[in-house]
Design an enzyme around this catalytic site. Structure first.
Site, PDB file in Angstrom:
ATOM      1  N   GLU A 118     110.829 -48.868  55.607  1.00 15.22           N
ATOM      2  CA  GLU A 118     110.566 -50.234  56.119  1.00 15.22           C
ATOM      3  C   GLU A 118     110.564 -51.259  54.978  1.00 15.22           C
ATOM      4  O   GLU A 118     109.596 -51.994  54.771  1.00 15.22           O
ATOM      5  CB  GLU A 118     109.232 -50.260  56.882  1.00 15.22           C
ATOM      6  CG  GLU A 118     109.242 -49.351  58.080  1.00 15.22           C
ATOM      7  CD  GLU A 118     107.965 -49.410  58.881  1.00 15.22           C
ATOM      8  OE1 GLU A 118     106.899 -49.700  58.303  1.00 15.22           O
ATOM      9  OE2 GLU A 118     108.020 -49.144  60.085  1.00 15.22           O
ATOM     10  N   GLU A 177     111.314 -42.992  63.336  1.00 15.45           N
ATOM     11  CA  GLU A 177     109.919 -43.121  63.791  1.00 15.45           C
ATOM     12  C   GLU A 177     109.888 -43.683  65.204  1.00 15.45           C
ATOM     13  O   GLU A 177     110.544 -44.687  65.481  1.00 15.45           O
ATOM     14  CB  GLU A 177     109.110 -44.075  62.896  1.00 15.45           C
ATOM     15  CG  GLU A 177     108.740 -43.505  61.558  1.00 15.45           C
ATOM     16  CD  GLU A 177     107.941 -44.486  60.739  1.00 15.45           C
ATOM     17  OE1 GLU A 177     107.161 -45.269  61.312  1.00 15.45           O
ATOM     18  OE2 GLU A 177     108.110 -44.488  59.497  1.00 15.45           O
TER      19      GLU A 177
HETATM   20  C1  BGP Z   1     105.125 -47.436  60.360  1.00 17.88           C
HETATM   21  C2  BGP Z   1     105.013 -46.516  59.143  1.00 17.88           C
HETATM   22  C3  BGP Z   1     104.534 -45.150  59.454  1.00 17.88           C
HETATM   23  C4  BGP Z   1     103.510 -45.084  60.597  1.00 17.88           C
HETATM   24  C5  BGP Z   1     103.831 -46.054  61.732  1.00 17.88           C
HETATM   25  C6  BGP Z   1     102.772 -46.075  62.817  1.00 17.88           C
HETATM   26  O1  BGP Z   1     105.132 -48.742  59.920  1.00 17.88           O
HETATM   27  O2  BGP Z   1     106.294 -46.389  58.517  1.00 17.88           O
HETATM   28  O3  BGP Z   1     104.031 -44.643  58.238  1.00 17.88           O
HETATM   29  O4  BGP Z   1     102.246 -45.290  60.113  1.00 17.88           O
HETATM   30  O5  BGP Z   1     104.022 -47.329  61.220  1.00 17.88           O
HETATM   31  O6  BGP Z   1     101.864 -47.138  62.594  1.00 17.88           O
HETATM   32  P1  BGP Z   1     100.296 -46.878  62.445  1.00 17.88           P
HETATM   33  O7  BGP Z   1     100.148 -45.627  61.655  1.00 17.88           O
HETATM   34  O8  BGP Z   1      99.798 -48.098  61.761  1.00 17.88           O
HETATM   35  O9  BGP Z   1      99.753 -46.712  63.839  1.00 17.88           O
END
Ligand code: BGP
Length: 486
Positions: free
Chosen positions: A190, A385
């Protein structure tokens, strides 16, 4: 003809070192910026800046603390100790690919160490060997929000030009070491997120740039990451000509709140915040609209001779992204209800339901995203993801997460339509996540994403025993039938 996923579709699951490994001091590992990110989950979870703000004082407190309960990323899901068991469980689902990151501070504990840390290199050798034992292909994120802390304290994070050289040395080391074990690489997780959390993504401590235009600091740091990403692509290809290197974007998806042209234009402008990073890494040059934006904002990027040539010569081979939710946007959002999303808070869509954390669920948005990205780039795509963070309950060793199965079922249908109807070239899909792990934004274990439940709470209490959920068995059938059984 029945719509189906391609036979060679890479079904998998994903994690990140700083959220899953733990062992934050084990095997010679140095502190990373993530190890000093304190949890604030008893404060307003929707205040994204508060959840991710870190100051020099916070770091000093984190380094000297003896109470680690508020530093959940130091223990993650204890994958460092459990990795053989976890990989066996991944094989039990029939995963074809496992997305993971290498913690830079396990390889170069202080970023500028003379020699790499052999124990750290050996750990990832063992992980890759274990994956290959089961025929699971690693997909490695080189930098996933976990640079060595020293980059933030002794350099100025990614604002320093030195970061490019230090990163290149790290990439040389891992690409040489694992050239016969890793074929798929992602450079920066990201990369667009530096705008939203500059400490997490760029090891930038705002207070160190007093008197500077912090917006320009962030863009300078992003320039260094774009150069470093091109360098990483060059190095990966030199070490293994069969290697494929992807960029990784936060696929934010904005719908105009109304058909008013001003709202439609606003949505287009919002999407360019993410597309600017994809365009730069796919086309190998900064897009004209971004240069116009820099002119308007008085941003001047310092470039070294050869930077633009490097970026032009080494674009990525594929485009990967995270997708969880979609949002609306309006020219004038005042008075409109807002909802949280992945690293953003935006205008709420009245037609969508939401997760326990308020993230709106929009499977069609995934099809829209896939089609938009493929039409724009005409490069293979990879969803790296996608998943549902929810309040799971463990009852007699079982978790009946039919809500998560429903979330995935609808998103898989959307992916299948993008492939079969819209002609998208989709390489694969790694769900977030194979096991419960520490949430990036709120640092909670209780925001559970896994097909596998990990018995640990937000403070690190629990056995850390693993329990496959109902979605574990369901996903195994999806993979076994190449997505025919949804
Ligand atoms: C994205 C990241 C992941 C993961 C995901 C889910 O931005 O790349 O690492 O964390 O978010 O978000 P969160 O964990 O804040 O619920």
């Amino acid at each position: 003809m029945k719509k189906a996923f391609p036979k060679q579709f890479l079904w998998g699951a994903a994690t990140a070192a700083n959220q899953v490994e733990g062992g934050y001091r084990a095997g010679g590992k140095g502190l990373s910026v993530a190890d000093c990110a304190r949890s604030h989950f008893d404060e307003d979870l929707r205040d994204y800046a508060r959840q991710n703000e870190v100051t020099q004082q916070d770091i000093e407190a984190a380094v000297r603390t003896t109470d680690e309960s508020r530093y959940p990323k130091r223990r993650g899901s204890r994958f460092y100790e459990h990795f053989r068991e976890d990989i066996a469980l991944m094989a039990g689902m029939g995963l074809k690919v496992y997305r993971m990151s290498i913690a830079w501070s396990r390889i170069f504990p202080h970023a500028d160490d003379e020699q790499p840390n052999e124990e750290g290199l050996r750990f990832y050798d063992a992980v890759f060997d274990e994956l290959h034992r089961y025929g699971i292909e690693p997909l490695v994120t080189i930098s996933h929000y976990e640079p060595p802390l020293k980059l933030a304290l002794s350099y100025d994070g990614w604002y320093s030009r030195e970061a490019v050289g230090l990163f290149a040395r790290y990439v040389e080391t891992i690409c040489k070491r694992y050239k016969n074990k890793v074929r798929y690489w992602l450079t920066f997780n990201e990369i667009d997120s530096m705008q939203r959390h500059p400490y997490t993504t760029g090891a930038l401590l705002r207070e160190r740039f007093a008197g500077k235009d912090f917006n320009e600091v962030i863009w300078q740091a992003m320039h260094h990451q774009f150069v470093a990403s091109a360098l990483a692509t060059k190095i990966c290809h030199e070490q293994n000509p069969q290697a494929l290197v992807g960029c990784m974007l936060t696929k934010l998806t904005y719908y105009p709140y109304s058909c008013r042209p001003e709202d439609v234009l606003q949505a287009q402008q919002e999407m360019r915040k993410m597309y600017a990073c994809g365009d730069t890494q796919v086309f190998g040059a900064y897009p004209p609209y971004l240069q116009k934006q820099w002119e308007r904002e008085g941003v001047r990027i310092r470039m070294e001779p050869g930077d633009e040539e490097l970026m032009r010569r080494y674009p990525v081979d594929f485009v990967s992204f995270s997708y969880y939710t979609s949002s609306c946007c309006a020219r004038d959002p005042r008075g409109l209800e807002h909802a949280p999303g992945n690293t953003v808070t935006a205008v709420k869509n009245p037609y969508l339901t939401a997760s326990d954390w308020g993230w709106q669920t929009d499977p069609i948005g995934l099809r829209i995203s896939l089609t938009e990205l493929y039409d724009r780039y005409r490069k293979p795509l990879f969803v790296v993801e996608n998943g549902l963070g929810a309040k799971d309950v463990l009852e007699e060793g079982k978790v009946h997460d039919d809500y998560r199965i429903e979330y995935y079922r609808e998103h898989f249908k959307a992916m299948r339509d993008a492939i079969c109807e819209d002609g998208v070239d989709l390489m694969g899909y790694t769900a977030w996540s194979c096991l419960d792990l520490v949430s990036e934004s709120t640092k909670q274990m209780s925001k559970r994403y896994g097909f596998i439940y990990v018995d640990a709470d937000d403070y690190g209490n629990g056995s850390y025993a693993r329990y496959p959920k109902d979605s574990y068995d369901w996903y195994r059938e999806v993979i076994r039938t190449d997505g025919a059984e949804l």
